[in-house]
Design an enzyme around this catalytic site. Structure first.
Site, PDB file in Angstrom:
ATOM      1  N   HIS A  44     -26.979-117.708  15.213  1.00 34.86           N
ATOM      2  CA  HIS A  44     -27.021-116.244  15.360  1.00 34.86           C
ATOM      3  C   HIS A  44     -28.307-115.817  16.070  1.00 34.86           C
ATOM      4  O   HIS A  44     -29.400-116.120  15.591  1.00 34.86           O
ATOM      5  CB  HIS A  44     -26.947-115.576  13.984  1.00 34.86           C
ATOM      6  CG  HIS A  44     -25.653-115.851  13.278  1.00 34.86           C
ATOM      7  ND1 HIS A  44     -25.481-116.949  12.488  1.00 34.86           N
ATOM      8  CD2 HIS A  44     -24.476-115.176  13.268  1.00 34.86           C
ATOM      9  CE1 HIS A  44     -24.241-116.941  12.000  1.00 34.86           C
ATOM     10  NE2 HIS A  44     -23.603-115.881  12.464  1.00 34.86           N
TER      11      HIS A  44
ATOM     12  N   ASP B  25     -28.586-122.784  12.736  1.00 30.29           N
ATOM     13  CA  ASP B  25     -28.088-121.403  12.820  1.00 30.29           C
ATOM     14  C   ASP B  25     -28.024-120.951  14.283  1.00 30.29           C
ATOM     15  O   ASP B  25     -28.987-121.134  15.024  1.00 30.29           O
ATOM     16  CB  ASP B  25     -29.040-120.497  12.024  1.00 30.29           C
ATOM     17  CG  ASP B  25     -28.466-119.112  11.748  1.00 30.29           C
ATOM     18  OD1 ASP B  25     -27.700-118.595  12.592  1.00 30.29           O
ATOM     19  OD2 ASP B  25     -28.795-118.539  10.698  1.00 30.29           O
TER      20      ASP B  25
ATOM     21  N   SER C  38     -29.697-120.854   5.950  1.00 31.64           N
ATOM     22  CA  SER C  38     -30.880-120.659   6.795  1.00 31.64           C
ATOM     23  C   SER C  38     -32.078-120.196   5.977  1.00 31.64           C
ATOM     24  O   SER C  38     -33.227-120.464   6.329  1.00 31.64           O
ATOM     25  CB  SER C  38     -30.599-119.642   7.899  1.00 31.64           C
ATOM     26  OG  SER C  38     -29.544-120.106   8.688  1.00 31.64           O
TER      27      SER C  38
HETATM   28 CO1  B1M Z   1     -21.539-115.360  11.917  1.00 32.82          CO
HETATM   29  N1  B1M Z   1     -21.800-115.134  10.006  1.00 32.82           N
HETATM   30  N2  B1M Z   1     -21.003-117.220  11.660  1.00 32.82           N
HETATM   31  N3  B1M Z   1     -21.233-115.419  13.828  1.00 32.82           N
HETATM   32  N4  B1M Z   1     -21.801-113.501  11.908  1.00 32.82           N
HETATM   33  C1  B1M Z   1     -22.382-113.861   9.545  1.00 32.82           C
HETATM   34  C2  B1M Z   1     -23.905-113.957   9.446  1.00 32.82           C
HETATM   35  C3  B1M Z   1     -21.671-113.681   8.146  1.00 32.82           C
HETATM   36  C4  B1M Z   1     -22.466-112.843   7.139  1.00 32.82           C
HETATM   37  C5  B1M Z   1     -20.278-113.093   8.383  1.00 32.82           C
HETATM   38  C6  B1M Z   1     -19.450-112.950   7.103  1.00 32.82           C
HETATM   39  O1  B1M Z   1     -18.924-113.901   6.584  1.00 32.82           O
HETATM   40  N5  B1M Z   1     -19.339-111.770   6.584  1.00 32.82           N
HETATM   41  C7  B1M Z   1     -21.491-115.174   7.700  1.00 32.82           C
HETATM   42  C8  B1M Z   1     -22.643-115.788   6.895  1.00 32.82           C
HETATM   43  C9  B1M Z   1     -22.247-116.119   5.481  1.00 32.82           C
HETATM   44  C10 B1M Z   1     -23.372-116.707   4.727  1.00 32.82           C
HETATM   45  O2  B1M Z   1     -24.039-117.640   5.080  1.00 32.82           O
HETATM   46  N6  B1M Z   1     -23.566-116.085   3.589  1.00 32.82           N
HETATM   47  C11 B1M Z   1     -21.289-115.866   9.028  1.00 32.82           C
HETATM   48  C12 B1M Z   1     -20.675-117.132   9.208  1.00 32.82           C
HETATM   49  C13 B1M Z   1     -20.045-117.745   7.971  1.00 32.82           C
HETATM   50  C14 B1M Z   1     -20.615-117.788  10.455  1.00 32.82           C
HETATM   51  C15 B1M Z   1     -20.041-119.193  10.757  1.00 32.82           C
HETATM   52  C16 B1M Z   1     -20.350-120.279   9.714  1.00 32.82           C
HETATM   53  C17 B1M Z   1     -18.527-119.030  10.959  1.00 32.82           C
HETATM   54  C18 B1M Z   1     -17.749-120.307  11.195  1.00 32.82           C
HETATM   55  O3  B1M Z   1     -17.987-121.009  12.151  1.00 32.82           O
HETATM   56  N7  B1M Z   1     -16.863-120.560  10.285  1.00 32.82           N
HETATM   57  C19 B1M Z   1     -20.678-119.514  12.123  1.00 32.82           C
HETATM   58  C20 B1M Z   1     -22.082-120.137  11.925  1.00 32.82           C
HETATM   59  C21 B1M Z   1     -22.453-121.052  13.002  1.00 32.82           C
HETATM   60  C22 B1M Z   1     -23.908-121.489  12.819  1.00 32.82           C
HETATM   61  O4  B1M Z   1     -24.820-120.671  12.849  1.00 32.82           O
HETATM   62  N8  B1M Z   1     -24.096-122.776  12.629  1.00 32.82           N
HETATM   63  C23 B1M Z   1     -20.847-118.125  12.668  1.00 32.82           C
HETATM   64  C24 B1M Z   1     -20.805-117.829  14.020  1.00 32.82           C
HETATM   65  C25 B1M Z   1     -20.929-116.546  14.540  1.00 32.82           C
HETATM   66  C26 B1M Z   1     -20.697-116.215  16.017  1.00 32.82           C
HETATM   67  C27 B1M Z   1     -21.185-117.305  16.962  1.00 32.82           C
HETATM   68  C28 B1M Z   1     -19.211-116.009  16.219  1.00 32.82           C
HETATM   69  C29 B1M Z   1     -21.433-114.842  16.130  1.00 32.82           C
HETATM   70  C30 B1M Z   1     -22.923-114.950  16.551  1.00 32.82           C
HETATM   71  C31 B1M Z   1     -23.143-114.753  18.028  1.00 32.82           C
HETATM   72  C32 B1M Z   1     -24.611-114.693  18.363  1.00 32.82           C
HETATM   73  O5  B1M Z   1     -25.465-114.335  17.571  1.00 32.82           O
HETATM   74  N9  B1M Z   1     -24.884-115.058  19.583  1.00 32.82           N
HETATM   75  C33 B1M Z   1     -21.438-114.360  14.678  1.00 32.82           C
HETATM   76  C34 B1M Z   1     -21.672-113.004  14.285  1.00 32.82           C
HETATM   77  C35 B1M Z   1     -21.748-111.991  15.409  1.00 32.82           C
HETATM   78  C36 B1M Z   1     -21.829-112.607  12.921  1.00 32.82           C
HETATM   79  C37 B1M Z   1     -21.965-111.193  12.323  1.00 32.82           C
HETATM   80  C38 B1M Z   1     -20.580-110.561  12.322  1.00 32.82           C
HETATM   81  C39 B1M Z   1     -22.943-110.246  12.990  1.00 32.82           C
HETATM   82  C40 B1M Z   1     -24.367-110.770  13.179  1.00 32.82           C
HETATM   83  C41 B1M Z   1     -25.143-109.870  14.134  1.00 32.82           C
HETATM   84  O6  B1M Z   1     -25.311-110.197  15.313  1.00 32.82           O
HETATM   85  N10 B1M Z   1     -25.571-108.685  13.657  1.00 32.82           N
HETATM   86  C42 B1M Z   1     -22.485-111.517  10.854  1.00 32.82           C
HETATM   87  C43 B1M Z   1     -22.072-110.503   9.810  1.00 32.82           C
HETATM   88  C44 B1M Z   1     -23.093-109.386   9.679  1.00 32.82           C
HETATM   89  O7  B1M Z   1     -24.286-109.610   9.775  1.00 32.82           O
HETATM   90  N11 B1M Z   1     -22.606-108.210   9.437  1.00 32.82           N
HETATM   91  C45 B1M Z   1     -22.119-112.951  10.699  1.00 32.82           C
HETATM   92  C46 B1M Z   1     -26.294-107.725  14.485  1.00 32.82           C
HETATM   93  C47 B1M Z   1     -27.801-108.085  14.517  1.00 32.82           C
HETATM   94  C48 B1M Z   1     -28.573-107.041  15.333  1.00 32.82           C
HETATM   95  O8  B1M Z   1     -28.257-108.056  13.195  1.00 32.82           O
HETATM   96  O9  B1M Z   1     -28.951-110.498  13.255  1.00 32.82           O
HETATM   97  O10 B1M Z   1     -28.893-109.195  11.060  1.00 32.82           O
HETATM   98  P1  B1M Z   1     -29.119-109.218  12.518  1.00 32.82           P
HETATM   99  O11 B1M Z   1     -30.619-108.774  12.821  1.00 32.82           O
HETATM  100  C49 B1M Z   1     -31.181-107.640  12.190  1.00 32.82           C
HETATM  101  C50 B1M Z   1     -32.012-107.979  10.942  1.00 32.82           C
HETATM  102  O12 B1M Z   1     -31.469-109.043  10.199  1.00 32.82           O
HETATM  103  C51 B1M Z   1     -33.389-108.229  11.480  1.00 32.82           C
HETATM  104  O13 B1M Z   1     -33.479-107.369  12.621  1.00 32.82           O
HETATM  105  C52 B1M Z   1     -32.182-107.056  13.140  1.00 32.82           C
HETATM  106  C53 B1M Z   1     -32.011-105.544  13.204  1.00 32.82           C
HETATM  107  O14 B1M Z   1     -33.018-104.907  13.895  1.00 32.82           O
HETATM  108  N12 B1M Z   1     -33.816-109.553  11.926  1.00 32.82           N
HETATM  109  C54 B1M Z   1     -35.146-109.859  12.040  1.00 32.82           C
HETATM  110  C55 B1M Z   1     -33.106-110.639  12.295  1.00 32.82           C
HETATM  111  N13 B1M Z   1     -33.928-111.636  12.639  1.00 32.82           N
HETATM  112  C56 B1M Z   1     -35.184-111.189  12.496  1.00 32.82           C
HETATM  113  C57 B1M Z   1     -36.404-111.825  12.725  1.00 32.82           C
HETATM  114  C58 B1M Z   1     -37.574-111.108  12.466  1.00 32.82           C
HETATM  115  C59 B1M Z   1     -37.513-109.782  12.038  1.00 32.82           C
HETATM  116  C60 B1M Z   1     -36.308-109.142  11.803  1.00 32.82           C
HETATM  117  O15 B1M Z   1     -38.791-111.603  12.660  1.00 32.82           O
HETATM  118  C61 B1M Z   1     -38.960-112.877  13.241  1.00 32.82           C
END
Ligand code: B1M
Length: 213
Positions: free
Chosen positions: A100, A98, A151
């Site tokens: 992200h 992963d 993940s």
């Molecule tokens: Co990706 N991605 N992505 N992506 N991406 C998602 C996660 C997805 C839901 C989008 C969608 O389809 N709607 C989807 C997952 C589907 C699934 O598995 N069900 C997805 C996909 C499919 C993919 C790829 C497979 C796409 C492809 O290549 N075809 C690929 C995966 C590559 C891989 O990982 N092997 C991929 C790639 C990417 C980018 C690189 C383009 C980019 C990431 C850049 C980066 O992180 N440097 C990206 C992004 C930006 C997203 C979305 C749009 C946004 C994620 C984000 O940064 N959110 C996402 C859709 C979404 O979530 N709305 C998506 C903002 C961030 C602050 O929130 O990380 O959730 P988040 O963290 C939150 C909480 O979750 C929590 O605290 C935070 C808030 O305070 N939290 C924790 C997180 N970690 C924690 C740990 C803790 C405590 C709390 O304690 C240890």
């Protein structure tokens, strides 16, 4: 557009033009975390929706991620910091497979600003690397992040590997694909120590504080 709408739009459109000025303005009304959890997250959710609907390609989502990172970097110095002695040491990692890291890095910033020493291992971290880091760093907590559905499964395997290595410090888990129920019913049974689920970075801090008290 209102200030809040503009802030969300920078993320959706992946453009930084005017971003820092608008963030500076927003700081007059909002705390940095309110800006992140409010309009910037609204933008990210929209990016996720559009990506899901095949209206955005990965390269565009990457641009959105860059905007989010730039915004967080700009807001970070404005966040509240406590000057307390070190409360504990935490290893953070995005699990194997992963990439992200925006959420994980937010957890890093919030824990660091609140008295924790954070060792951030980055993305795609395999169990072996976590185990090696555990042995050299001797952390009080291990934090795992993961956004993909696979993940969540990876966290189960990681918990098993940590357990087999004799590790039982509290495990803090978070990320969009996880739920509290999954953490309790699927990850916790595979681990020897406590497993705690945080829905966001602030809850991660609260849970860490509860452990260190
Ligand atoms: Co990706 N991605 N992505 N992506 N991406 C998602 C996660 C997805 C839901 C989008 C969608 O389809 N709607 C989807 C997952 C589907 C699934 O598995 N069900 C997805 C996909 C499919 C993919 C790829 C497979 C796409 C492809 O290549 N075809 C690929 C995966 C590559 C891989 O990982 N092997 C991929 C790639 C990417 C980018 C690189 C383009 C980019 C990431 C850049 C980066 O992180 N440097 C990206 C992004 C930006 C997203 C979305 C749009 C946004 C994620 C984000 O940064 N959110 C996402 C859709 C979404 O979530 N709305 C998506 C903002 C961030 C602050 O929130 O990380 O959730 P988040 O963290 C939150 C909480 O979750 C929590 O605290 C935070 C808030 O305070 N939290 C924790 C997180 N970690 C924690 C740990 C803790 C405590 C709390 O304690 C240890």
């Amino acid at each position: 557009l209102s200030l809040e709408e503009r802030l969300a739009r920078y993320v959706v459109e992946g453009t930084k033009e005017g971003l820092l000025e608008d963030l500076q303005t927003a700081l007059q009304t909002y705390a940095p975390l309110e800006i992140i959890n409010g309009p910037l997250m609204t933008g990210m959710e929209e990016v996720g929706r559009l990506f899901n609907a095949n209206e955005l390609i990965v390269a565009e989502v990457l641009q959105s991620a860059e905007v989010m990172k730039a915004a967080v970097a700009f807001l970070e110095p404005h966040m509240e910091k406590t000057e307390t002695a070190v409360k504990g040491k935490i290893i953070l990692a995005t699990v194997k497979g992963d990439v992200h890291d925006i959420g994980k890095n937010l957890v890093d910033i919030i824990l660091t600003n609140n008295g924790y020493q954070v060792v951030n291992l980055g993305i795609k971290v395999p169990s072996e690397q976590l185990i090696a880091a555990y042995q050299t760093e001797k952390p009080d907590v291990i934090g795992l992040s993961g956004l993909l559905v696979k993940s969540a499964q990876q966290m189960i395997l990681t918990a098993q590997d940590l357990k087999n290595a004799g590790i039982d410090v509290p495990l803090l888990v978070g990320g969009a694909a996880l739920t509290k129920k999954f953490a309790q019913t699927r990850i916790a049974p595979e681990y020897d120590g406590v497993v705690l689920y945080a829905k966001d970075a602030m809850e991660g801090l609260e849970l860490a504080n509860r452990l260190s008290n």
